[in-house]
Structure formats: C-alpha cells, structure tokens
Design a protein around this motif. Structure first.
Motif, PDB file in Angstrom:
ATOM      1  N   LYS A  33      14.640  39.626  -2.430  1.00 10.23           N
ATOM      2  CA  LYS A  33      13.916  38.527  -3.082  1.00 10.23           C
ATOM      3  C   LYS A  33      14.817  37.312  -3.317  1.00 10.23           C
ATOM      4  N   ILE A  34      16.054  37.563  -3.727  1.00 11.39           N
ATOM      5  CA  ILE A  34      17.026  36.480  -3.957  1.00 11.39           C
ATOM      6  C   ILE A  34      18.278  36.831  -3.161  1.00 11.39           C
ATOM      7  N   PRO A  35      18.264  36.542  -1.860  1.00  7.51           N
ATOM      8  CA  PRO A  35      19.422  36.918  -1.035  1.00  7.51           C
ATOM      9  C   PRO A  35      20.673  36.127  -1.416  1.00  7.51           C
ATOM     10  N   PRO A  36      21.832  36.696  -1.162  1.00 10.11           N
ATOM     11  CA  PRO A  36      23.085  36.003  -1.489  1.00 10.11           C
ATOM     12  C   PRO A  36      23.248  34.708  -0.690  1.00 10.11           C
ATOM     13  N   VAL A  37      23.817  33.725  -1.344  1.00  7.78           N
ATOM     14  CA  VAL A  37      24.231  32.487  -0.687  1.00  7.78           C
ATOM     15  C   VAL A  37      25.705  32.320  -1.038  1.00  7.78           C
ATOM     16  N   TYR A  38      26.548  32.366  -0.021  1.00  6.37           N
ATOM     17  CA  TYR A  38      27.987  32.340  -0.254  1.00  6.37           C
ATOM     18  C   TYR A  38      28.545  30.937  -0.095  1.00  6.37           C
ATOM     19  N   ARG A  39      29.510  30.619  -0.966  1.00  4.99           N
ATOM     20  CA  ARG A  39      30.170  29.320  -0.930  1.00  4.99           C
ATOM     21  C   ARG A  39      31.646  29.530  -1.264  1.00  4.99           C
ATOM     22  N   GLN A  40      32.478  28.757  -0.621  1.00  2.00           N
ATOM     23  CA  GLN A  40      33.909  28.801  -0.913  1.00  2.00           C
ATOM     24  C   GLN A  40      34.167  27.900  -2.129  1.00  2.00           C
ATOM     25  N   SER A  72      52.560  33.647 -18.202  1.00  3.35           N
ATOM     26  CA  SER A  72      51.387  33.569 -17.342  1.00  3.35           C
ATOM     27  C   SER A  72      51.436  32.240 -16.601  1.00  3.35           C
ATOM     28  N   VAL A  73      51.380  32.304 -15.272  1.00  7.32           N
ATOM     29  CA  VAL A  73      51.492  31.108 -14.444  1.00  7.32           C
ATOM     30  C   VAL A  73      50.168  30.891 -13.700  1.00  7.32           C
ATOM     31  N   PRO A  74      49.539  29.729 -13.911  1.00 11.22           N
ATOM     32  CA  PRO A  74      48.286  29.469 -13.204  1.00 11.22           C
ATOM     33  C   PRO A  74      48.544  29.076 -11.748  1.00 11.22           C
ATOM     34  N   TYR A  75      47.593  29.439 -10.892  1.00 14.79           N
ATOM     35  CA  TYR A  75      47.628  28.988  -9.499  1.00 14.79           C
ATOM     36  C   TYR A  75      46.200  28.895  -8.978  1.00 14.79           C
ATOM     37  N   SER A  76      46.010  28.104  -7.948  1.00 13.94           N
ATOM     38  CA  SER A  76      44.681  27.925  -7.359  1.00 13.94           C
ATOM     39  C   SER A  76      44.512  28.863  -6.178  1.00 13.94           C
ATOM     40  N   ALA A  77      43.298  29.381  -6.053  1.00 14.61           N
ATOM     41  CA  ALA A  77      42.981  30.258  -4.930  1.00 14.61           C
ATOM     42  C   ALA A  77      41.574  29.928  -4.451  1.00 14.61           C
ATOM     43  N   LEU A  78      41.360  30.086  -3.168  1.00 14.99           N
ATOM     44  CA  LEU A  78      40.055  29.865  -2.580  1.00 14.99           C
ATOM     45  C   LEU A  78      39.324  31.203  -2.520  1.00 14.99           C
ATOM     46  N   GLU A  79      38.128  31.259  -3.113  1.00 17.25           N
ATOM     47  CA  GLU A  79      37.348  32.496  -3.129  1.00 17.25           C
ATOM     48  C   GLU A  79      35.951  32.230  -2.609  1.00 17.25           C
ATOM     49  N   THR A  80      35.385  33.238  -1.997  1.00 19.89           N
ATOM     50  CA  THR A  80      33.989  33.170  -1.571  1.00 19.89           C
ATOM     51  C   THR A  80      33.156  33.792  -2.679  1.00 19.89           C
ATOM     52  N   VAL A  81      32.200  33.022  -3.180  1.00 21.91           N
ATOM     53  CA  VAL A  81      31.365  33.501  -4.278  1.00 21.91           C
ATOM     54  C   VAL A  81      29.890  33.421  -3.891  1.00 21.91           C
ATOM     55  N   ASP A  82      29.108  34.323  -4.441  1.00 26.64           N
ATOM     56  CA  ASP A  82      27.657  34.322  -4.260  1.00 26.64           C
ATOM     57  C   ASP A  82      27.083  33.455  -5.370  1.00 26.64           C
ATOM     58  N   ILE A  83      26.581  32.277  -5.012  1.00 27.81           N
ATOM     59  CA  ILE A  83      26.105  31.351  -6.043  1.00 27.81           C
ATOM     60  C   ILE A  83      24.766  31.783  -6.643  1.00 27.81           C
ATOM     61  N   ARG A  84      24.128  32.790  -6.070  1.00 29.01           N
ATOM     62  CA  ARG A  84      22.868  33.291  -6.614  1.00 29.01           C
ATOM     63  C   ARG A  84      23.035  34.561  -7.449  1.00 29.01           C
ATOM     64  N   LYS A  85      24.252  35.056  -7.570  1.00 26.64           N
ATOM     65  CA  LYS A  85      24.487  36.309  -8.298  1.00 26.64           C
ATOM     66  C   LYS A  85      24.003  36.216  -9.749  1.00 26.64           C
ATOM     67  N   ALA A  86      24.313  35.104 -10.409  1.00 24.54           N
ATOM     68  CA  ALA A  86      23.912  34.935 -11.813  1.00 24.54           C
ATOM     69  C   ALA A  86      22.397  34.890 -11.957  1.00 24.54           C
ATOM     70  N   GLN A  87      21.707  34.412 -10.943  1.00 21.87           N
ATOM     71  CA  GLN A  87      20.240  34.368 -10.965  1.00 21.87           C
ATOM     72  C   GLN A  87      19.653  35.753 -10.711  1.00 21.87           C
ATOM     73  N   ARG A  88      20.289  36.539  -9.848  1.00 19.62           N
ATOM     74  CA  ARG A  88      19.775  37.842  -9.444  1.00 19.62           C
ATOM     75  C   ARG A  88      20.110  38.961 -10.447  1.00 19.62           C
ATOM     76  N   ALA A  89      21.286  38.916 -11.050  1.00 17.36           N
ATOM     77  CA  ALA A  89      21.750  40.006 -11.923  1.00 17.36           C
ATOM     78  C   ALA A  89      20.790  40.332 -13.068  1.00 17.36           C
ATOM     79  N   PRO A  90      20.285  39.340 -13.817  1.00 18.10           N
ATOM     80  CA  PRO A  90      19.362  39.712 -14.906  1.00 18.10           C
ATOM     81  C   PRO A  90      18.055  40.312 -14.391  1.00 18.10           C
ATOM     82  N   GLN A  91      17.634  39.919 -13.198  1.00 20.72           N
ATOM     83  CA  GLN A  91      16.422  40.492 -12.614  1.00 20.72           C
ATOM     84  C   GLN A  91      16.630  41.975 -12.302  1.00 20.72           C
ATOM     85  N   ILE A  92      17.819  42.301 -11.792  1.00 14.71           N
ATOM     86  CA  ILE A  92      18.145  43.696 -11.481  1.00 14.71           C
ATOM     87  C   ILE A  92      18.190  44.526 -12.762  1.00 14.71           C
ATOM     88  N   GLU A  93      18.849  43.990 -13.794  1.00 16.06           N
ATOM     89  CA  GLU A  93      18.932  44.698 -15.081  1.00 16.06           C
ATOM     90  C   GLU A  93      17.548  44.927 -15.669  1.00 16.06           C
TER      91      GLU A  93
END
Length: 122
Positions: A41-48, A83-104
C-alpha cells in the motif's frame, strides 16, 4: 533496482526483523502479515541523505600520570574518550515514518480481534 536500493532494502528487512523479534510469536505473525500488506500500500521510496554520525576517539588530555617502579619513573599520558561528529551518506526510506504506524495499528487490530488484546497474548 540499483545496488544502492537493494542494499537499502536488505537493511530495511534486517531492521524489520529486529523489530519483529519483540513480542509473542502470535504478534510477530500478525505484524509480518501487516508489514507485507502495508509495503504494497505504501511502497518504499529511497533517497540518499547526508546524516551526522558520531564515533568515539581516545585523545590525550594534556595531563600525565607517573608511577615509580624502583629507580625508574614511568609516565603515561592521561587519555579521554571524545565523541567526534562526521558526515555520512545513507539511503533512507522516506515513507517509513508514514508506513510504520499503519503496520502497528494493523497488528494491534488483528491481535485484538483474534486474542482480545493488542499484544496477541494467549
């Protein structure tokens, strides 16, 4: 599907499996069914995205700790962990937050209907 998307999907599946490890076997079964339904119903959409992460490093404080061993004085720098901060590139599912409460919610409804409680406890 690109290799980045496949990697992200694998990581997502591992994350879901880790979350599914909680609860009763009955709850995990209901949740798995709901996950399959809502992934369609809410497929993943991935973004870097660039994210800030942290790593721990040992650094000298500038102080020295010395000990006497017979005629010898042994000195060591005092270290601290920072603790030393650094930047990293990650692939995230931008619809996960929308889908998770529906699953719960789906899992809770199914458990309530079948077992009379949200946790599927028998």
């Amino acid at each position: 599907m690109s290799s980045v998307q496949r990697s992200a999907l694998c990581l997502f599946a591992i994350g879901l499996a880790a979350l599914a490890a909680c609860g009763t076997p009955e709850y995990r079964a209901e949740r798995k069914h709901c996950e399959a339904e809502w992934m369609l119903k809410i497929p993943p959409v991935y973004r870097q995205e660039t994210v800030t992460k942290y790593r721990s490093e040992r650094r000298p404080t500038g102080e020295t700790k010395c000990e006497s061993k017979g005629d010898t004085l042994l000195c060591q720098p005092v270290m601290e962990i920072v603790s030393v901060p650094y930047s990293a590139l990650e692939t995230v599912d931008i619809r996960k937050a929308q889908r998770a409460p529906q699953i719960e919610s789906c899992a809770a409804r199914a458990c309530t209907a079948r077992y009379g409680n949200r946790e599927c406890k028998t």
